[in-house]
Design an enzyme around this catalytic site. Structure first.
Site, PDB file in Angstrom:
ATOM      1  N   GLU A 136       0.834  -1.162  -0.180  1.00  0.00           N
ATOM      2  CA  GLU A 136       0.253   0.026   0.184  1.00  0.00           C
ATOM      3  C   GLU A 136       0.951   1.381  -0.119  1.00  0.00           C
ATOM      4  OE1 GLU A 136      -3.662   1.688   2.821  1.00  0.00           O
ATOM      5  OE2 GLU A 136      -2.106   0.502   3.625  1.00  0.00           O
ATOM      6  N   LYS A 159     -10.373   2.838  -1.509  1.00  0.00           N
ATOM      7  CA  LYS A 159     -10.615   2.379  -0.248  1.00  0.00           C
ATOM      8  C   LYS A 159     -12.028   2.582   0.472  1.00  0.00           C
ATOM      9  CE  LYS A 159      -7.576   1.517   3.882  1.00  0.00           C
ATOM     10  NZ  LYS A 159      -6.287   1.885   4.314  1.00  0.00           N
ATOM     11  N   CYS A 191      -5.843  -2.711   2.529  1.00  0.00           N
ATOM     12  CA  CYS A 191      -5.321  -2.508   4.029  1.00  0.00           C
ATOM     13  C   CYS A 191      -6.606  -2.845   4.884  1.00  0.00           C
ATOM     14  CB  CYS A 191      -4.736  -1.203   4.396  1.00  0.00           C
ATOM     15  SG  CYS A 191      -3.766  -1.287   5.844  1.00  0.00           S
TER      16      CYS A 191
END
Length: 292
Positions: free
Chosen positions: A44, A117, A154
């Protein structure tokens, strides 16, 4: 003919120099491709240090529109050159909005789209809500040259709903670029095993390979507890049983890699019946902000 998916993920450290980080990542991508990998996952936000440890407005200058991002402009042509698929993690700017995003580069270097995200953490050492809006793309899967792939980022990896949604959309493997390590409020707290186990559970529940790429190293920050953030690596690949078939240690630099028979997995997934026996008529509480 059997459809085989060869995957790899990169584990390394990153610093302040954008071009050096790109060059370092390129080296690992070339190594993985030479070893036969078809899909290669960097960690990431590999464009620089994980800056979300504190709230500093200077970092907004490091975001770019996703098609014009210097990381995308460097890595997407590499995907075409090596004929590999690369999910590219970036700090994205769209007008006045900022996102933590992945751009999917196919094996001809074309850009298949962007995923933003969905789940944004906000806690000591991971103050992402200061920098990123919650994603507005919904969960995404892409038909790449080598298979239908889903990517979370993540904090997304802790949510079984995200993995299940991508599996329901036909994903044949799940990829999670990550930046996770020490907790400033308790430097003795080690979340490595829960982090792995959460994703191993996604693999089992969806009969699907899961690939997690984390960074390593100590990143110093002024006025931060213990002087900075220590990332714990432990990148891995889990097979459809949740077994770790490739894993690196907390400080190892290198690649994890594995190969999967997608045709076998398709039949095996059907045989388990997890999707046949789902009771979506009973799951309304999952879509309610206050389940009863």
């Amino acid at each position: 003919m059997t459809r085989t998916l060869n995957v790899a993920a990169i584990q390394t450290s990153y610093g302040m120099d954008l071009q050096a980080n790109i060059k370092k990542t390129e080296g690992f991508i070339r190594q993985a491709a030479a070893n036969g990998a078809q899909v290669i996952l960097p960690p990431e936000l590999f464009q620089g240090p994980y800056f979300c440890v504190t709230q500093e407005e200077r970092w907004f200058a490091e975001a770019h529109p996703w098609r014009e991002h210097p990381v995308v402009k460097a890595i997407a042509p590499l995907a075409g050159e090596l004929r590999v698929v690369i999910p590219i993690s970036i700090f994205e700017r769209e007008g006045p909005h900022y996102f933590n995003s992945v751009v999917m580069a196919d094996a001809d270097g074309s850009l298949l789209g962007v995923y933003r995200k969905s789940h944004i953490p906000d806690g000591p050492g991971y103050q992402e809500k200061y920098y990123f809006r919650p994603g507005d793309t919904g969960f995404k899967v892409w038909d790449t040259r080598f298979g239908r792939l889903g990517v979370g980022i993540c904090w997304d990896q802790w949510y079984p709903e995200a993995a299940r949604a991508m599996a329901l959309m036909g994903a044949e493997a799940l990829f999670y670029p990550t930046a996770i390590g020490s907790e400033p409020h308790d430097p003795t707290l080690n979340t490595t095993l829960p982090w792995q186990r959460a994703m191993q559970g996604h693999a089992v529940a969806n009969v699907i390979p899961v690939i997690g790429a984390n960074r390593i190293g100590f990143e110093p920050w002024e006025n931060y507890p213990n002087g900075g953030q220590q990332f714990y690596g432990s990148s891995f690949i889990a097979d459809h049983r949740g077994d770790l078939v490739s894993e690196l240690g907390r400080d190892d630099e290198g690649l994890v890699a594995a190969s999967f028979d997608l045709d076998f997995l398709q039949g095996h997934r059907a045989a388990w019946g997890f999707f046949r026996d789902r009771r979506s008529d009973l799951y309304s509480a999952l879509a309610s902000p206050r389940p009863t």
